[in-house]
Design a protein around this motif. Structure first.
Motif, short mmCIF file in Angstrom:
data_model
loop_
_atom_site.label_atom_id
_atom_site.label_comp_id
_atom_site.label_asym_id
_atom_site.label_seq_id
_atom_site.Cartn_x
_atom_site.Cartn_y
_atom_site.Cartn_z
N ALA A 30 8.28 -13.84 -13.51
CA ALA A 30 8.59 -12.58 -13.23
C ALA A 30 7.37 -11.78 -13.01
N THR A 31 6.38 -12.01 -13.57
CA THR A 31 5.22 -11.34 -13.36
C THR A 31 4.35 -11.73 -11.81
N ALA A 32 4.59 -13.04 -11.71
CA ALA A 32 4.00 -13.31 -10.48
C ALA A 32 5.06 -12.67 -9.27
N ILE A 33 6.20 -12.70 -9.54
CA ILE A 33 6.97 -12.13 -8.59
C ILE A 33 6.64 -10.48 -8.33
N ARG A 34 6.57 -9.73 -9.44
CA ARG A 34 6.10 -8.50 -9.65
C ARG A 34 4.75 -8.11 -8.96
N MET A 35 3.72 -8.97 -9.13
CA MET A 35 2.65 -8.73 -8.30
C MET A 35 2.73 -9.17 -6.82
N THR A 36 3.59 -10.06 -6.59
CA THR A 36 3.66 -10.46 -5.27
C THR A 36 4.41 -9.34 -4.27
N VAL A 37 5.37 -8.69 -5.23
CA VAL A 37 6.14 -7.57 -4.41
C VAL A 37 5.11 -6.53 -4.36
N ASN A 38 4.25 -6.20 -5.32
CA ASN A 38 3.30 -4.96 -5.12
C ASN A 38 2.45 -5.23 -3.95
N ILE A 39 1.80 -6.26 -3.64
CA ILE A 39 1.12 -6.86 -2.57
C ILE A 39 1.83 -6.48 -1.20
N LEU A 40 2.96 -6.94 -1.24
CA LEU A 40 3.70 -7.05 0.00
C LEU A 40 4.13 -5.38 0.37
N ARG A 41 4.33 -4.72 -0.74
CA ARG A 41 4.58 -3.19 -0.52
C ARG A 41 3.33 -2.56 -0.17
N MET A 42 2.35 -3.33 -0.38
CA MET A 42 0.95 -2.50 0.23
C MET A 42 0.73 -2.92 1.66
N TYR A 43 1.17 -3.96 2.20
CA TYR A 43 0.94 -4.29 3.40
C TYR A 43 1.98 -3.56 4.21
N LEU A 44 3.12 -3.59 3.72
CA LEU A 44 4.17 -2.72 4.46
C LEU A 44 3.85 -1.54 4.66
N GLU A 45 3.10 -0.65 3.60
CA GLU A 45 2.84 0.82 3.99
C GLU A 45 1.73 0.86 4.96
N ASP A 46 0.92 -0.08 5.29
CA ASP A 46 -0.02 -0.07 6.33
C ASP A 46 0.60 -0.32 7.46
N THR A 47 0.43 0.67 8.49
CA THR A 47 1.03 0.50 9.62
C THR A 47 0.59 -0.75 10.67
N LYS A 48 -0.81 -0.96 10.45
CA LYS A 48 -1.39 -2.06 11.26
C LYS A 48 -0.55 -3.64 10.87
N THR A 49 -0.22 -3.43 9.36
CA THR A 49 0.45 -4.58 8.96
C THR A 49 1.74 -4.97 8.69
N SER A 50 2.63 -3.83 9.08
CA SER A 50 3.99 -3.76 8.64
C SER A 50 4.65 -4.62 9.67
N ASP A 51 4.20 -4.47 11.07
CA ASP A 51 5.10 -5.12 11.75
C ASP A 51 4.78 -6.83 11.80
N GLN A 52 3.45 -7.25 11.47
CA GLN A 52 3.20 -8.63 11.25
C GLN A 52 4.12 -9.10 9.96
N LEU A 53 4.17 -8.38 8.93
CA LEU A 53 5.08 -8.68 7.89
C LEU A 53 6.43 -9.01 8.13
N VAL A 54 7.04 -8.00 9.05
CA VAL A 54 8.43 -8.20 9.41
C VAL A 54 8.76 -9.33 10.25
#
Length: 128
Positions: free
Chosen positions: A77-101
């Motif tokens: 669960a800790t690894a999942i939580r940390m991963t989700v937080n990093i993904l959120r960081m990338y989603l909030e960045d307009t430059k990386t959100s398209d690549q993430l999607v």
């Protein structure tokens, strides 16, 4: 703790930096919770985040798939939580959100898309 990664990412030798990025992706993919967590904790360092931002063109293709998969199927669960937080960081960045999607779409469309255990939605709701 993250100074070693900082020095390797700062390295002007692109071969060393590329090997470091590959090692990051491999470590994120690890099923061993300590390896995965220690790698994900690097994103808590502002110095490392700035360096990772400087090499995003090389980094994102290497780490997005492991991050997306870990956010779905890691047993810890800790690894999942940390991963989700990093993904959120990338989603909030307009430059990386398209690549993430786009990376998420590729994973879902692959023939070998991950089987999501029945407990994942329950885990996901507890984390949010």
């Amino acid at each position: 703790e993250s100074d070693g990664a900082y020095i390797l990412l700062e390295e002007e030798n692109s071969a060393i930096r590329n090997m470091t990025l590959v090692r990051l992706a491999t470590s994120i993919s690890s099923d061993h919770s300590i390896v995965c967590e220690r790698t994900l904790i690097l994103w808590k360092s502002e110095k490392v985040v700035k360096l990772l931002a400087a090499c995003q063109d090389e980094l994102l293709p290497a780490i997005l798939k492991p991050l997306l998969l870990k956010s779905l199927v890691h047993w810890n669960a800790t690894a999942i939580r940390m991963t989700v937080n990093i993904l959120r960081m990338y989603l909030e960045d307009t430059k990386t959100s398209d690549q993430l999607v786009l990376a998420a779409n590729r994973i879902w469309n692959e023939a070998e898309a991950p089987e999501i255990p029945a407990t994942i939605p329950e885990t996901r709701s507890r984390l949010e």
